[in-house]
Write an enzyme that holds these catalytic residues in place. Structure first.
Site, mmCIF file in Angstrom:
data_model
loop_
_atom_site.group_PDB
_atom_site.id
_atom_site.type_symbol
_atom_site.label_atom_id
_atom_site.label_comp_id
_atom_site.label_asym_id
_atom_site.label_seq_id
_atom_site.Cartn_x
_atom_site.Cartn_y
_atom_site.Cartn_z
ATOM 1 N N LYS A 61 20.901 14.221 -5.375
ATOM 2 C CA LYS A 61 21.009 15.642 -5.018
ATOM 3 C C LYS A 61 20.051 16.519 -5.818
ATOM 4 O O LYS A 61 19.909 17.705 -5.542
ATOM 5 C CB LYS A 61 22.447 16.127 -5.257
ATOM 6 N N CYS A 99 -14.645 -3.223 7.439
ATOM 7 C CA CYS A 99 -13.478 -3.945 6.917
ATOM 8 C C CYS A 99 -13.832 -5.399 6.636
ATOM 9 O O CYS A 99 -14.341 -6.101 7.509
ATOM 10 C CB CYS A 99 -12.326 -3.875 7.921
ATOM 11 N N CYS A 139 -11.734 -7.883 9.097
ATOM 12 C CA CYS A 139 -11.887 -7.915 10.552
ATOM 13 C C CYS A 139 -12.695 -9.139 10.991
ATOM 14 O O CYS A 139 -13.562 -9.626 10.262
ATOM 15 C CB CYS A 139 -12.557 -6.633 11.046
ATOM 16 N N ASP A 175 -11.032 -14.645 -2.160
ATOM 17 C CA ASP A 175 -12.343 -14.569 -2.819
ATOM 18 C C ASP A 175 -12.225 -14.193 -4.295
ATOM 19 O O ASP A 175 -13.155 -14.427 -5.075
ATOM 20 C CB ASP A 175 -13.228 -13.540 -2.101
ATOM 21 N N HIS A 233 -7.289 -4.310 13.640
ATOM 22 C CA HIS A 233 -7.303 -3.592 12.368
ATOM 23 C C HIS A 233 -6.204 -2.528 12.313
ATOM 24 O O HIS A 233 -5.747 -2.151 11.224
ATOM 25 C CB HIS A 233 -8.679 -2.932 12.182
ATOM 26 N N ASN A 245 1.930 -7.159 0.583
ATOM 27 C CA ASN A 245 1.933 -5.797 0.049
ATOM 28 C C ASN A 245 1.405 -4.889 1.158
ATOM 29 O O ASN A 245 0.273 -5.047 1.600
ATOM 30 C CB ASN A 245 1.035 -5.676 -1.178
ATOM 31 N N GLY A 267 -0.423 -0.843 -3.794
ATOM 32 C CA GLY A 267 -1.607 -1.494 -4.329
ATOM 33 C C GLY A 267 -2.433 -2.248 -3.316
ATOM 34 O O GLY A 267 -3.342 -2.991 -3.679
ATOM 35 N N SER A 326 -5.312 -2.715 -0.920
ATOM 36 C CA SER A 326 -6.623 -2.069 -0.861
ATOM 37 C C SER A 326 -7.217 -2.031 0.545
ATOM 38 O O SER A 326 -8.248 -1.413 0.755
ATOM 39 C CB SER A 326 -7.597 -2.797 -1.805
ATOM 40 N N HIS A 371 -5.888 -3.471 6.938
ATOM 41 C CA HIS A 371 -5.848 -4.541 7.937
ATOM 42 C C HIS A 371 -4.593 -5.384 7.705
ATOM 43 O O HIS A 371 -4.288 -5.736 6.572
ATOM 44 C CB HIS A 371 -7.099 -5.415 7.826
ATOM 45 N N HIS A 375 -2.324 -8.019 6.763
ATOM 46 C CA HIS A 375 -2.516 -9.304 6.093
ATOM 47 C C HIS A 375 -1.479 -9.502 4.993
ATOM 48 O O HIS A 375 -0.853 -8.556 4.525
ATOM 49 C CB HIS A 375 -3.924 -9.394 5.480
ATOM 50 N N GLN A 377 -0.421 -12.586 1.629
ATOM 51 C CA GLN A 377 -1.015 -13.537 0.695
ATOM 52 C C GLN A 377 -0.071 -14.694 0.415
ATOM 53 O O GLN A 377 1.136 -14.601 0.661
ATOM 54 C CB GLN A 377 -1.360 -12.846 -0.627
ATOM 55 N N TYR A 421 13.859 4.634 -18.369
ATOM 56 C CA TYR A 421 15.065 3.816 -18.480
ATOM 57 C C TYR A 421 14.879 2.460 -17.810
ATOM 58 O O TYR A 421 15.277 1.427 -18.348
ATOM 59 C CB TYR A 421 16.251 4.555 -17.861
ATOM 60 N N GLU A 422 14.248 2.476 -16.630
ATOM 61 C CA GLU A 422 14.061 1.213 -15.889
ATOM 62 C C GLU A 422 13.204 0.227 -16.675
ATOM 63 O O GLU A 422 13.440 -0.981 -16.643
ATOM 64 C CB GLU A 422 13.412 1.471 -14.520
#
Length: 350
Positions: free
Chosen positions: A30, A52, A55, A78, A115, A155, A161, A163, A166, A168, A170, A318-319
């Protein structure tokens, strides 16, 4: 004395997978927000981007040209975090300075040549191909004698994070069990040895009875906001049948898994009508050749957005110094997700 209300009063919840606790402070939702806001981007992307590096047919930064792929494209990362080279090192002489070399393989999986697509916008038939590719990679990588764990993850979104927009994901395959997986392994095994059953099978059975935190389900899978969820709209996909790895899915389960992936990610996008960022990953049994009857296939989604497309949850203070904390009860976030439509917001005007 007041009667406890899990949507109003602070409390801690136990995570049986990791053996850790999370502090829930629902009254804090709140508070007014005058802090950091992320740029919410709904910029339309082209179906093909000549700049890209993911692509089809484009040249990556290392000079290698991508295949002219039409559905799934897999290649070795890479810029890998792990290398396959075997190296020697001296034994640690002190328990306070422990070090050991780590071998592994990093791969990138492009989900589509388009894409401008993300998982919630892909056809279920295309997502089945993604799941089949995950199966193939788990088998191929896990069969190598120096690989004992295969981590499949995605991700999504720059706030996580990523980048490149497209579509994808991992795969990081390595010789050791990562810390969180090792914790989960220990707790799953302890429960199985004590009860002769899967921890997540028993947990899901109770969730399906209570219906408080179930978001969506089909014949073979259920999506639940875990009782111990940390992230605001965290969810977990759990198989209704007890099996340990993605390769053990039947054809019907593979289709059902692809369908449930689309359903939960559509709901995420619909929540704030934006391409919803998250980190997701599959947790399944190690590839060390042991049976691991304690493992139960599941997939985590950790989305950072809290109040809108521009306000995210921060893991700070705190976390970082004490324990995980959240500002909305899992029951409330499950209710919000459950009530969202399953037609993607971009298709409303079509």
């Amino acid at each position: 004395m007041q009667q406890f209300d899990n949507n109003e009063h602070p409390h801690r919840r136990y995570n049986p997978l990791t053996g850790e606790w999370v502090l829930v402070s629902p009254h804090r939702s709140k508070r007014p927000w005058q802090g950091q806001k992320e740029a919410a981007s709904n910029t339309a992307l082209p179906a093909y981007d000549p700049e890209c590096y993911l692509c089809a047919g484009n040249i990556r930064s290392n000079g290698v040209r991508n295949d002219e792929y039409t559905d799934i494209f897999v290649f070795n990362n890479d810029f890998p975090s792990l290398l396959t080279d075997e190296v020697s090192t001296q034994e640690n002489s002190s328990s306070l300075f422990q070090l050991k070399p780590e071998r592994g393989i990093n791969k990138v999986i492009c989900f589509s040549p388009r894409h401008d697509l993300t998982i919630p916008e892909m056809e279920i038939s295309a997502l089945v191909k993604v799941v089949e590719t995950w199966k193939e990679q788990y088998t191929e990588l896990g069969s190598k004698d120096f690989i004992n764990h295969v981590q499949i993850f995605e991700n999504k979104g720059s706030v996580m994070g990523c980048s490149n927009p497209h579509p994808h994901g991992q795969i990081w395959a390595q010789s050791s069990l990562p810390t969180l997986v090792e914790k989960t392994q220990a707790n799953l095994l302890d429960y199985y040895e004590k009860n002769g059953k899967s921890l997540l099978a028993d947990y899901l059975a109770e969730e399906l009875t209570k219906k408080e935190r179930i978001v969506v389900e089909n014949e073979h899978f259920a999506v639940v906001v875990p009782f111990w969820a940390t992230w605001p709209y965290e969810t977990m996909i759990i198989s209704k049948r007890h099996f340990g790895a993605i390769t053990e899915m039947t054809a019907e389960e593979t289709l059902a898994f692809a369908e449930i992936l689309k359903r939960i990610t559509v709901k995420y996008d619909n929540l704030f009508e934006t391409s919803f960022p998250y980190s997701s990953g599959i947790h399944q049994k190690p590839t060390d050749g042991k049976p691991h009857h304690e493992w139960h296939f599941h997939m985590h989604f950790y989305p950072p957005l809290l109040r809108s497309a521009s306000v995210k949850k921060f893991m700070v203070g705190y976390e970082m110094m004490a324990e995980a904390q959240r500002d909305i009860s899992p029951e409330k976030s499950a209710e919000i997700l459950r009530n969202l439509p399953e037609i993607h917001y971009k298709q409303k005007t079509i």
